[in-house]
Design an enzyme around this catalytic site. Structure first.
Site, PDB file in Angstrom:
ATOM      1  N   GLN A  64       0.847  -1.188   0.000  1.00 47.49           N
ATOM      2  CA  GLN A  64       0.000   0.000   0.000  1.00 47.49           C
ATOM      3  C   GLN A  64       0.887   1.243   0.000  1.00 47.49           C
ATOM      4  O   GLN A  64       1.862   1.311   0.748  1.00 47.49           O
ATOM      5  CB  GLN A  64      -0.892  -0.003   1.248  1.00 47.49           C
ATOM      6  CG  GLN A  64      -1.931   1.112   1.271  1.00 47.49           C
ATOM      7  CD  GLN A  64      -2.701   1.110   2.577  1.00 47.49           C
ATOM      8  OE1 GLN A  64      -2.159   1.501   3.619  1.00 47.49           O
ATOM      9  NE2 GLN A  64      -3.955   0.685   2.534  1.00 47.49           N
ATOM     10  N   TYR A 115      -5.945  10.030   5.549  1.00 50.02           N
ATOM     11  CA  TYR A 115      -4.729  10.421   4.844  1.00 50.02           C
ATOM     12  C   TYR A 115      -5.084  11.302   3.645  1.00 50.02           C
ATOM     13  O   TYR A 115      -6.257  11.591   3.391  1.00 50.02           O
ATOM     14  CB  TYR A 115      -3.920   9.188   4.456  1.00 50.02           C
ATOM     15  CG  TYR A 115      -3.382   8.463   5.668  1.00 50.02           C
ATOM     16  CD1 TYR A 115      -2.447   9.072   6.510  1.00 50.02           C
ATOM     17  CD2 TYR A 115      -3.827   7.187   6.012  1.00 50.02           C
ATOM     18  CE1 TYR A 115      -1.966   8.429   7.633  1.00 50.02           C
ATOM     19  CE2 TYR A 115      -3.355   6.540   7.140  1.00 50.02           C
ATOM     20  CZ  TYR A 115      -2.421   7.168   7.946  1.00 50.02           C
ATOM     21  OH  TYR A 115      -1.953   6.546   9.085  1.00 50.02           O
ATOM     22  N   ARG A 126      -7.800   1.406  -1.400  1.00 51.83           N
ATOM     23  CA  ARG A 126      -8.466   1.381  -0.090  1.00 51.83           C
ATOM     24  C   ARG A 126      -9.287   2.650   0.035  1.00 51.83           C
ATOM     25  O   ARG A 126      -8.754   3.760   0.117  1.00 51.83           O
ATOM     26  CB  ARG A 126      -7.471   1.248   1.046  1.00 51.83           C
ATOM     27  CG  ARG A 126      -8.133   1.332   2.412  1.00 51.83           C
ATOM     28  CD  ARG A 126      -7.323   0.722   3.538  1.00 51.83           C
ATOM     29  NE  ARG A 126      -7.811  -0.617   3.849  1.00 51.83           N
ATOM     30  CZ  ARG A 126      -7.499  -1.275   4.978  1.00 51.83           C
ATOM     31  NH1 ARG A 126      -6.694  -0.727   5.874  1.00 51.83           N
ATOM     32  NH2 ARG A 126      -7.979  -2.477   5.205  1.00 51.83           N
ATOM     33  N   GLY A 175      -7.345  -8.545  10.217  1.00 47.43           N
ATOM     34  CA  GLY A 175      -6.261  -7.695  10.682  1.00 47.43           C
ATOM     35  C   GLY A 175      -5.779  -7.998  12.078  1.00 47.43           C
ATOM     36  O   GLY A 175      -4.839  -8.774  12.278  1.00 47.43           O
ATOM     37  N   ARG A 176      -6.414  -7.383  13.079  1.00 43.24           N
ATOM     38  CA  ARG A 176      -5.934  -7.529  14.450  1.00 43.24           C
ATOM     39  C   ARG A 176      -5.968  -8.984  14.927  1.00 43.24           C
ATOM     40  O   ARG A 176      -5.169  -9.381  15.790  1.00 43.24           O
ATOM     41  CB  ARG A 176      -6.748  -6.618  15.377  1.00 43.24           C
ATOM     42  CG  ARG A 176      -6.389  -5.141  15.203  1.00 43.24           C
ATOM     43  CD  ARG A 176      -7.143  -4.252  16.163  1.00 43.24           C
ATOM     44  NE  ARG A 176      -8.569  -4.227  15.909  1.00 43.24           N
ATOM     45  CZ  ARG A 176      -9.149  -3.492  14.964  1.00 43.24           C
ATOM     46  NH1 ARG A 176      -8.395  -2.750  14.172  1.00 43.24           N
ATOM     47  NH2 ARG A 176     -10.456  -3.493  14.803  1.00 43.24           N
TER      48      ARG A 176
END
Length: 354
Positions: free
Chosen positions: A114, A189, A237, A328-329
Site C-alpha cells: 500500500q 490520509y 483502499r 487484521g488484528r
C-alpha cells in the site's frame, strides 16, 4: 457458490483463497524507511503454512493466507506519518523491499504494498487540501495539533509533484517484485482528505462537489496505472464512510466507486474514512459498505472490520457481500489463524475443493 477457500483471479494475479492480511502500520522500519529484519519476520510468521498441518494434504496451498498487503509506505518524505514508517520514496528502498517480497513468495503467498501520503497528518510540515486544523484528524494525534500550526494548503504545482511521486513509488514497487499495488484513500490520509467535505474546503477544481473532490484521487490512480502497466492489479483502499456528520456517507461512495473503476482500479478495499479503522464493534462492522457498493461495480470488493471467526468470514463470502475478507488484528494476536481455520473447515468437510 463461492466460499472462504474458493480461488479468485484479479487480472494476472491468482489468489488461492479469500483470506487477506490487510495493511497494518507496524512502525518498525528504520528512521529513513528501510525494511528491517524485524519487519520481514513479522510478515513471514503470518505467511507460513504451519507445521501442525499435514504436509501431504493435497490442498495445502489453500491452507494459509490468500494474500498479504504490506503496510502503507510513504511516497515522499513530506508524506511520512510515523517515525519508523516503511518508505517507498526513493530508489534505494527497492533492494530491501525486494528481499521482503522474495521471502514471502517463498511461502507461496502473493503480496502487494500500500502506498500513501499523510497530508495533514504528516510527521513534518503537514500539507492538505485546505489550510485548516481538523478536529476529526486530531484524534490521531497529528503533529499540527501539537504545535498549533494548521497545515499549508497544497497548490497545483505541489499536487502535480505528489501525483508524480505516487507514480514513481508504484514503479519501485513493481521493480521490487510486488504482485500488485494498493493506493491508500482512507483513514484520514491525503486522498481521503480530498474526498471528504469535512477536510476539503477548496473553491477550485479540486473541491466542492463530489466530482471535484474525486479529481485528485483519480489523477493519482491514472498515473499509478500508467506506472505499473496494464497487467498489474491495482487496488484502492476507500474510506467509504466518514461516519461523521457533514462528511462522506455510503451513498457518496456508491456514486464514487464506478469512477474509481473507470480510472483503472481492479479491486476495492473498503474501510472507514475520517473515522479511521475503528477498534471495536461487532464482527464485520464495515460489511454494510460492501453490501451497498458491490452491486454497483464489476470488480472484486474486499472488506475488513473486526472479523475474528471462520463463520463470519465465510458468511461474508457465501452471501456475496464481498469477494475478499481482511483479517487484521486477529492475525496480529494469532499468526496461525488462517491455517487453523482451513484445518477446521477441512476436517468438517465443509467445502468441496475442486
Amino acid at each position: 457458490m463461492s466460499h472462504l477457500f474458493s480461488s479468485l483471479q484479479i487480472r494476472n494475479l491468482f489468489i488461492s483463497n479469500r483470506i487477506v492480511m490487510p495493511p497494518m502500520a507496524l512502525d518498525i522500519a528504520t528512521e529513513t524507511g528501510e525494511v528491517t529484519s524485524k519487519l520481514i519476520d513479522h510478515y513471514l510468521l503470518r505467511a507460513r503454512v504451519y507445521p501442525e498441518q499435514d504436509p501431504t494434504m493435497k490442498w495445502r496451498g489453500r491452507a494459509g493466507l490468500g494474500l498479504i498487503i504490506v503496510e502503507h509506505a510513504y511516497v515522499n518524505t513530506k508524506g511520512q506519518v510515523h517515525p519508523h514508517q516503511l518508505g517507498v520514496h526513493k530508489n534505494s528502498m527497492v533492494d530491501g523491499l525486494k528481499k521482503l517480497v522474495t521471502m514471502i513468495h517463498k511461502e507461496g503467498v502473493p503480496v502487494g504494498i500500500q502506498i500513501s501520503h499523510a497530508g495533514a497528518r504528516a510527521l513534518h510540515s503537514p500539507s492538505a487540501p485546505s489550510g485548516i486544523r481538523s478536529p476529526y484528524l486530531s484524534r490521531f494525534g497529528q503533529k499540527q495539533e501539537e504545535t498549533g500550526d494548521p497545515p499549508s494548503e497544497l497548490g497545483r504545482e505541489e499536487l502535480r509533484r505528489i501525483v508524480a511521486d505516487f507514480g514513481r513509488a508504484a514503479r519501485r514497487a513493481k521493480q521490487a517484485g510486488f504482485d500488485f499495488v494498493e493506493i491508500h484513500g482512507a483513514h484520514g490520509y491525503l486522498l481521503n482528505q480530498f474526498y471528504s467535505p469535512l477536510t476539503n474546503l477548496r473553491g477550485d477544481e479540486y473541491g466542492g462537489t463530489l466530482e471535484r473532490r474525486l479529481r485528485f484521487p483519480l489523477e493519482v490512480i491514472s498515473t499509478v496505472r500508467k506506472a505499473v502497466g496494464v497487467n498489474m492489479p491495482l487496488f484502492y483502499r476507500l474510506g467509504a464512510d466518514d461516519r461523521l456528520f457533514g462528511g462522506n456517507h455510503i451513498h457518496d461512495s456508491v456514486e464514487a466507486t464506478p469512477r474509481l473503476r473507470e480510472a483503472g482500479i481492479d479491486c476495492l478495499d473498503l474501510s472507514g474514512g475520517l473515522c479511521g479503522y475503528l477498534k471495536s464493534g461487532p464482527e464485520g462492522f464495515f460489511a454494510y459498505m460492501a453490501s451497498a457498493i458491490k452491486p454497483v461495480v464489476d470488480i472484486p470488493v474486499m472488506v475488513t472490520g473486526g472479523i475474528k471467526t471462520r463463520s463470519t468470514a465465510n458468511e461474508i463470502i457465501t452471501s456475496n457481500t464481498a469477494d475478499l475478507v481482511g483479517i487484521g488484528r486477529t492475525l496480529l494476536t494469532d499468526p496461525a489463524w488462517a491455517g487453523k481455520v482451513w484445518q477446521e473447515s477441512h476436517s468438517r468437510r465443509e467445502f468441496i475443493f475442486s
